[in-house]
Design an enzyme around this catalytic site. Structure first.
Site, PDB file in Angstrom:
ATOM      1  N   ARG A 195       0.848  -1.189   0.000  1.00 22.98           N
ATOM      2  CA  ARG A 195       0.000   0.000   0.000  1.00 22.98           C
ATOM      3  C   ARG A 195       0.880   1.234   0.000  1.00 22.98           C
ATOM      4  O   ARG A 195       1.760   1.374   0.850  1.00 22.98           O
ATOM      5  CB  ARG A 195      -0.869   0.038   1.257  1.00 22.98           C
ATOM      6  CG  ARG A 195      -1.958  -0.979   1.272  1.00 22.98           C
ATOM      7  CD  ARG A 195      -2.959  -0.712   2.377  1.00 22.98           C
ATOM      8  NE  ARG A 195      -2.350  -0.644   3.690  1.00 22.98           N
ATOM      9  CZ  ARG A 195      -3.013  -0.312   4.789  1.00 22.98           C
ATOM     10  NH1 ARG A 195      -4.287   0.002   4.715  1.00 22.98           N
ATOM     11  NH2 ARG A 195      -2.416  -0.291   5.959  1.00 22.98           N
TER      12      ARG A 195
ATOM     13  N   THR B 261      -1.374   7.412  -0.299  1.00 20.70           N
ATOM     14  CA  THR B 261      -2.655   7.319  -1.015  1.00 20.70           C
ATOM     15  C   THR B 261      -3.455   6.072  -0.636  1.00 20.70           C
ATOM     16  O   THR B 261      -4.634   5.981  -0.964  1.00 20.70           O
ATOM     17  CB  THR B 261      -2.397   7.251  -2.534  1.00 20.70           C
ATOM     18  OG1 THR B 261      -1.636   6.059  -2.795  1.00 20.70           O
ATOM     19  CG2 THR B 261      -1.632   8.461  -3.028  1.00 20.70           C
TER      20      THR B 261
ATOM     21  N   ASP C  76       0.746  -3.772  12.820  1.00 20.53           N
ATOM     22  CA  ASP C  76       1.153  -4.167  11.468  1.00 20.53           C
ATOM     23  C   ASP C  76       1.558  -5.638  11.491  1.00 20.53           C
ATOM     24  O   ASP C  76       2.563  -6.015  12.101  1.00 20.53           O
ATOM     25  CB  ASP C  76       2.326  -3.289  11.008  1.00 20.53           C
ATOM     26  CG  ASP C  76       2.649  -3.535   9.545  1.00 20.53           C
ATOM     27  OD1 ASP C  76       2.542  -2.594   8.753  1.00 20.53           O
ATOM     28  OD2 ASP C  76       3.010  -4.683   9.195  1.00 20.53           O
TER      29      ASP C  76
ATOM     30  N   ASP D 263       5.138  -6.443  10.207  1.00 24.54           N
ATOM     31  CA  ASP D 263       6.174  -6.031  11.169  1.00 24.54           C
ATOM     32  C   ASP D 263       6.208  -6.947  12.375  1.00 24.54           C
ATOM     33  O   ASP D 263       7.276  -7.314  12.865  1.00 24.54           O
ATOM     34  CB  ASP D 263       5.936  -4.591  11.631  1.00 24.54           C
ATOM     35  CG  ASP D 263       6.390  -3.569  10.593  1.00 24.54           C
ATOM     36  OD1 ASP D 263       7.199  -3.931   9.718  1.00 24.54           O
ATOM     37  OD2 ASP D 263       5.917  -2.417  10.658  1.00 24.54           O
TER      38      ASP D 263
HETATM   39  N1  URA Z   1      -2.290  -4.178   7.721  1.00 27.46           N
HETATM   40  C1  URA Z   1      -1.823  -4.547   8.930  1.00 27.46           C
HETATM   41  O1  URA Z   1      -0.821  -5.245   9.037  1.00 27.46           O
HETATM   42  N2  URA Z   1      -2.477  -4.112  10.023  1.00 27.46           N
HETATM   43  C2  URA Z   1      -3.582  -3.357   9.965  1.00 27.46           C
HETATM   44  O2  URA Z   1      -4.151  -3.014  11.006  1.00 27.46           O
HETATM   45  C3  URA Z   1      -4.054  -2.989   8.680  1.00 27.46           C
HETATM   46  C4  URA Z   1      -3.389  -3.413   7.582  1.00 27.46           C
END
Ligand code: URA
Length: 218
Positions: free
Chosen positions: A113, A117, A209, A212
């Site tokens: 992503r 944007t 995330d 991560d």
């Molecule tokens: N991607 C992720 O890893 N966590 C989110 O909360 C949204 C998208």
């Protein structure tokens, strides 16, 4: 074990097994380490895979037990699967599924992503050659805005798999709505639907995330 959400659609399946819910809570906790998060995603993915494959057809085969012969159920050989991981976080779900179904074929689609944007950019795409003979399970832990999932399935449809299912760990109502608007025929399987998205497209309360946390990159 599996229920449908009346507010969304008959094709959104929330997999509410207590083991999955417990492990998901451990994954949500901010203090859960990368190693533990990875192990939990692996375990949860095996449980999710169990539900997603519930409708796989079986056939009867003649076998001999040490005692006698019998007609015993085996997976129908013509009902082949391909699991497609949306990189990079999809890898965490893929590994768990492959533990349960080691002979499933695997595809990868690399999408990210753009943080400003929130639109989706493709950087990698690889599928098995015989995808047209296979049922496809697309995996990504988080269905947030839905942009990535929609873009992935848009692209994967061109390969003409026999069917497509989308499997995630956590979904936001906004992502489900968006996905269902564009791909109403693709069933969604998720362990939970959270409250909403924040202004950066992250799921609340969520788990942060997923990439991560899985790879320890933050
Ligand atoms: N991607 C992720 O890893 N966590 C989110 O909360 C949204 C998208």
């Amino acid at each position: 074990m599996e229920s449908s959400t009346s507010a969304k659609s008959a094709q959104v399946n929330i997999i509410e097994h207590p083991l999955i819910q417990h492990k998901l809570t451990l994954m949500r906790r901010a203090e859960t380490s990368t190693a533990k998060f990875r192990a939990l995603l692996h375990e949860v993915s095996m449980l999710l895979a169990y539900e997603v494959t519930r409708d796989l057809p079986i056939k009867l085969e003649s076998i001999n037990t040490p005692m006698t012969s019998m007609m015993a159920p085996v997976l129908a050989p013509d009902k082949k699967l391909v699991v497609v991981s949306i990189m990079r976080a999809g890898q965490g779900i893929l590994d768990g599924i492959l533990e349960l179904m080691p002979s499933a074929r695997v595809g990868h689609i690399g999408l990210y992503r753009d943080p400003s944007t929130l639109t989706v950019i493709e950087y990698y795409f690889k599928l098995p050659h015989d995808v047209g003979d296979r049922d496809m399970i697309v995996v990504d832990p988080m269905l947030a805005t839905g942009n990535t999932a929609v873009a992935a399935v848009n692209r994967l449809r061109h390969a003409e798999p026999r069917s497509i299912k989308f499997l995630c760990l956590l979904a936001a109502p906004e992502g489900i709505q968006h996905f269902r608007d564009i791909h109403p025929d693709v069933p969604i399987y998720t362990a939970a639907i959270d409250e909403k998205l924040d202004s950066h497209g992250y799921i609340l309360p969520g788990l942060g995330d997923a990439g991560d946390r899985l790879f320890g990159t933050k």
